[in-house]
Design an enzyme around this catalytic site. Structure first.
Site, PDB file in Angstrom:
ATOM      1  N   ASP A   1     -38.837 -20.553 -32.349  1.00 59.56           N
ATOM      2  CA  ASP A   1     -37.928 -20.039 -31.189  1.00 59.56           C
ATOM      3  C   ASP A   1     -38.743 -19.232 -30.482  1.00 59.56           C
ATOM      4  O   ASP A   1     -39.133 -17.973 -31.151  1.00 59.56           O
ATOM      5  CB  ASP A   1     -36.688 -19.486 -31.731  1.00 59.56           C
ATOM      6  CG  ASP A   1     -35.690 -19.019 -30.645  1.00 59.56           C
ATOM      7  OD1 ASP A   1     -36.162 -19.096 -29.527  1.00 59.56           O
ATOM      8  OD2 ASP A   1     -34.472 -19.381 -30.736  1.00 59.56           O
TER       9      ASP A   1
ATOM     10  N   TYR B   1     -30.076 -19.793 -13.635  1.00 56.48           N
ATOM     11  CA  TYR B   1     -31.601 -20.552 -14.017  1.00 56.48           C
ATOM     12  C   TYR B   1     -32.471 -20.304 -12.671  1.00 56.48           C
ATOM     13  O   TYR B   1     -33.790 -20.065 -13.229  1.00 56.48           O
ATOM     14  CB  TYR B   1     -30.901 -21.992 -14.189  1.00 56.48           C
ATOM     15  CG  TYR B   1     -32.060 -22.964 -14.209  1.00 56.48           C
ATOM     16  CD1 TYR B   1     -32.872 -23.349 -15.262  1.00 56.48           C
ATOM     17  CD2 TYR B   1     -32.260 -23.754 -13.119  1.00 56.48           C
ATOM     18  CE1 TYR B   1     -33.787 -24.331 -15.684  1.00 56.48           C
ATOM     19  CE2 TYR B   1     -33.742 -24.714 -13.219  1.00 56.48           C
ATOM     20  CZ  TYR B   1     -34.314 -24.840 -14.326  1.00 56.48           C
ATOM     21  OH  TYR B   1     -35.358 -25.831 -14.397  1.00 56.48           O
ATOM     22  N   GLY B   2     -31.973 -20.517 -11.611  1.00 56.62           N
ATOM     23  CA  GLY B   2     -32.877 -20.447 -10.419  1.00 56.62           C
ATOM     24  C   GLY B   2     -33.313 -19.054 -10.341  1.00 56.62           C
ATOM     25  O   GLY B   2     -34.602 -19.032 -10.028  1.00 56.62           O
ATOM     26  N   ALA B   3     -32.664 -17.834 -10.549  1.00 55.15           N
ATOM     27  CA  ALA B   3     -33.085 -16.587 -10.731  1.00 55.15           C
ATOM     28  C   ALA B   3     -34.362 -16.463 -11.702  1.00 55.15           C
ATOM     29  O   ALA B   3     -35.518 -16.019 -11.286  1.00 55.15           O
ATOM     30  CB  ALA B   3     -31.974 -15.565 -11.027  1.00 55.15           C
TER      31      ALA B   3
ATOM     32  N   LYS C   1     -36.421 -18.896 -12.436  1.00 53.18           N
ATOM     33  CA  LYS C   1     -37.542 -19.487 -11.602  1.00 53.18           C
ATOM     34  C   LYS C   1     -38.212 -18.861 -10.691  1.00 53.18           C
ATOM     35  O   LYS C   1     -39.401 -18.838 -10.447  1.00 53.18           O
ATOM     36  CB  LYS C   1     -36.894 -21.129 -11.422  1.00 53.18           C
ATOM     37  CG  LYS C   1     -36.833 -22.029 -12.576  1.00 53.18           C
ATOM     38  CD  LYS C   1     -37.792 -21.916 -13.692  1.00 53.18           C
ATOM     39  CE  LYS C   1     -37.449 -23.104 -14.708  1.00 53.18           C
ATOM     40  NZ  LYS C   1     -38.535 -23.186 -15.747  1.00 53.18           N
TER      41      LYS C   1
HETATM   42  N1  LIG Z   1     -36.372 -32.322 -15.544  1.00 54.78           N
HETATM   43  C1  LIG Z   1     -36.276 -31.671 -14.357  1.00 54.78           C
HETATM   44  O1  LIG Z   1     -35.705 -32.352 -13.428  1.00 54.78           O
HETATM   45  C2  LIG Z   1     -36.988 -30.268 -13.927  1.00 54.78           C
HETATM   46  C3  LIG Z   1     -37.052 -29.925 -12.710  1.00 54.78           C
HETATM   47  C4  LIG Z   1     -37.980 -28.876 -12.384  1.00 54.78           C
HETATM   48  C5  LIG Z   1     -38.307 -27.903 -13.377  1.00 54.78           C
HETATM   49  N2  LIG Z   1     -38.299 -28.355 -14.546  1.00 54.78           N
HETATM   50  C6  LIG Z   1     -38.832 -27.703 -15.896  1.00 54.78           C
HETATM   51  O2  LIG Z   1     -39.591 -28.388 -16.472  1.00 54.78           O
HETATM   52  C7  LIG Z   1     -39.790 -27.924 -17.908  1.00 54.78           C
HETATM   53  C8  LIG Z   1     -39.694 -28.821 -18.838  1.00 54.78           C
HETATM   54  O3  LIG Z   1     -38.206 -29.272 -18.551  1.00 54.78           O
HETATM   55  P1  LIG Z   1     -37.805 -30.854 -19.405  1.00 54.78           P
HETATM   56  O4  LIG Z   1     -37.019 -31.396 -18.153  1.00 54.78           O
HETATM   57  O5  LIG Z   1     -38.998 -31.375 -19.710  1.00 54.78           O
HETATM   58  O6  LIG Z   1     -36.683 -30.261 -20.164  1.00 54.78           O
HETATM   59  P2  LIG Z   1     -36.517 -30.497 -21.605  1.00 54.78           P
HETATM   60  O7  LIG Z   1     -36.812 -31.957 -22.154  1.00 54.78           O
HETATM   61  O8  LIG Z   1     -35.127 -30.029 -22.082  1.00 54.78           O
HETATM   62  O9  LIG Z   1     -37.435 -29.286 -22.180  1.00 54.78           O
HETATM   63  C9  LIG Z   1     -36.993 -27.916 -22.535  1.00 54.78           C
HETATM   64  C10 LIG Z   1     -37.995 -27.745 -23.877  1.00 54.78           C
HETATM   65  O10 LIG Z   1     -37.908 -26.255 -24.202  1.00 54.78           O
HETATM   66  C11 LIG Z   1     -37.614 -26.274 -25.504  1.00 54.78           C
HETATM   67  N3  LIG Z   1     -36.939 -24.914 -25.812  1.00 54.78           N
HETATM   68  C12 LIG Z   1     -35.875 -24.470 -25.309  1.00 54.78           C
HETATM   69  N4  LIG Z   1     -35.578 -23.324 -25.723  1.00 54.78           N
HETATM   70  C13 LIG Z   1     -36.532 -23.067 -26.727  1.00 54.78           C
HETATM   71  C14 LIG Z   1     -36.874 -21.863 -27.385  1.00 54.78           C
HETATM   72  N5  LIG Z   1     -35.660 -20.913 -27.600  1.00 54.78           N
HETATM   73  N6  LIG Z   1     -37.931 -21.837 -28.296  1.00 54.78           N
HETATM   74  C15 LIG Z   1     -38.693 -22.697 -28.207  1.00 54.78           C
HETATM   75  N7  LIG Z   1     -38.411 -24.025 -27.162  1.00 54.78           N
HETATM   76  C16 LIG Z   1     -37.366 -23.865 -26.629  1.00 54.78           C
HETATM   77  C17 LIG Z   1     -36.795 -27.264 -25.952  1.00 54.78           C
HETATM   78  O11 LIG Z   1     -37.144 -27.789 -27.503  1.00 54.78           O
HETATM   79  P3  LIG Z   1     -36.202 -27.214 -28.423  1.00 54.78           P
HETATM   80  O12 LIG Z   1     -34.859 -27.592 -28.068  1.00 54.78           O
HETATM   81  O13 LIG Z   1     -36.600 -28.252 -29.562  1.00 54.78           O
HETATM   82  O14 LIG Z   1     -36.580 -25.710 -28.648  1.00 54.78           O
HETATM   83  C18 LIG Z   1     -37.450 -28.442 -25.073  1.00 54.78           C
HETATM   84  O15 LIG Z   1     -38.434 -29.182 -25.594  1.00 54.78           O
HETATM   85  C19 LIG Z   1     -38.858 -26.629 -17.727  1.00 54.78           C
HETATM   86  O16 LIG Z   1     -39.344 -25.314 -17.485  1.00 54.78           O
HETATM   87  C20 LIG Z   1     -37.840 -26.971 -16.558  1.00 54.78           C
HETATM   88  O17 LIG Z   1     -37.022 -25.825 -15.875  1.00 54.78           O
HETATM   89  C21 LIG Z   1     -37.434 -29.638 -14.846  1.00 54.78           C
END
Ligand SMILES: NC(=O)c1ccc[n+]([C@@H]2O[C@H](COP(=O)([O-])OP(=O)(O)OC[C@H]3O[C@@H](n4cnc5c(N)ncnc54)[C@H](OP(=O)(O)O)[C@@H]3O)[C@@H](O)[C@H]2O)c1
Length: 242
Positions: A50, A143-145, A147
């Site tokens: 974590d 969340y936006g804040a 980012k």
């Molecule tokens: N999908 C979109 O539309 C979108 C758009 C804009 C930006 N983003 C950004 O892209 C990035 C990846 O997002 P995604 O879409 O791939 O979402 P996701 O699949 O939900 O990925 C988030 C990852 O973060 C890990 N995580 C969460 N809390 C954690 C913690 N405390 N310690 C370690 N790992 C942790 C999760 O794994 P565990 O739960 O196993 O820990 C998961 O693998 C993020 O920064 C997101 O804000 C996504």
């Protein structure tokens, strides 16, 4: 190189893209999904941790140095989102978004500085175009804040770390079909409807794919990109221009 959140979604696509030419350490809390990312790849190593835990930043960097021998790229990709309008923002959810999306990248990047400097390395922060460019985003204020703050850190660290040869860049992604919506609590049907709606409102006519985010990340962290630092590259099919 280190990818946080490498067990799912964009992080998994990043790991598979980089594994073509890098040794990779993927970090997340869920061991099973990390191992799924690494299946079939000898050069993807896993660390279940974590990133908000005390001492985990040092653990991640030490594990990467031991497993990979060096740290040339750090991708702060892990994030969590708990959408709510202000009157329903709960302290635990707000604290968790701040801890994962903002504080963990700060202290992981800090812990990796010496290792990155040895390799003239690059930090890549994963942001969201929903928060870029002075926009507002009802329901996603916290969340936006985080980012917006990550983009500010990107620019500020670029200046602070340039003398050490470390570049800092960010990608502001649009809506990407990563499964994140379901992990945020939507049903698969709700998430599909959300993606379909966004696709109709996106100039490119579709949502993003995790693999294309991985392509952009690899361009930005490549040695040929060395003149770019402090840059936040929007990859969102034009959505944030609307
Ligand atoms: N999908 C979109 O539309 C979108 C758009 C804009 C930006 N983003 C950004 O892209 C990035 C990846 O997002 P995604 O879409 O791939 O979402 P996701 O699949 O939900 O990925 C988030 C990852 O973060 C890990 N995580 C969460 N809390 C954690 C913690 N405390 N310690 C370690 N790992 C942790 C999760 O794994 P565990 O739960 O196993 O820990 C998961 O693998 C993020 O920064 C997101 O804000 C996504």
């Amino acid at each position: 190189m280190i990818i946080t959140g490498g067990g799912t979604g964009i992080g998994r696509a990043l790991a598979h893209g980089y594994a073509e030419e890098h040794d990779v350490l993927v970090v997340g809390r869920t061991e099973s999904t990390l191992h799924e990312t690494a299946t079939g790849y000898d050069n993807i190593h896993v660390l279940a941790a974590d990133i908000t835990d005390h001492g985990s930043a040092e653990l991640v960097v030490k594990t990467a140095q031991r497993a990979l021998g060096r740290v040339d790229v750090l991708i702060n990709n892990a994030a969590t989102a708990a959408p709510a309008p202000l009157e329903h923002v709960e302290p635990a959810a707000a604290e968790s978004q701040m801890a994962v999306n903002l504080l963990a990248p700060i202290f992981l990047t800090q812990a990796a500085l010496d290792a990155l400097a040895e390799n003239r390395g690059t930090v890549l922060n994963m942001s969201s175009s929903g928060a870029s460019g002075g926009r507002a985003w009802p329901g996603f204020s916290v969340y936006g804040a985080t980012k917006v703050a990550l983009e500010f850190l990107t620019r500020t660290w670029a200046l602070e770390l340039a003398p050490r040869g470390i570049r800092v860049v960010a990608i502001a992604a649009g809506v990407v079909e990563s499964g994140m919506g379901v992990r945020m609590g939507s049903t698969p049907e709700q998430y599909r409807a959300f993606l379909a709606d966004i696709a109709t409102r996106t100039p490119a006519g579709r949502v993003g794919r995790p693999a294309e985010l991985a392509w952009w990340a690899r361009q930005l962290t490549a040695p040929e990109a060395e003149y770019a630092t402090g840059s936040v590259v929007v990859v969102d099919g034009g959505l944030s221009l609307m």
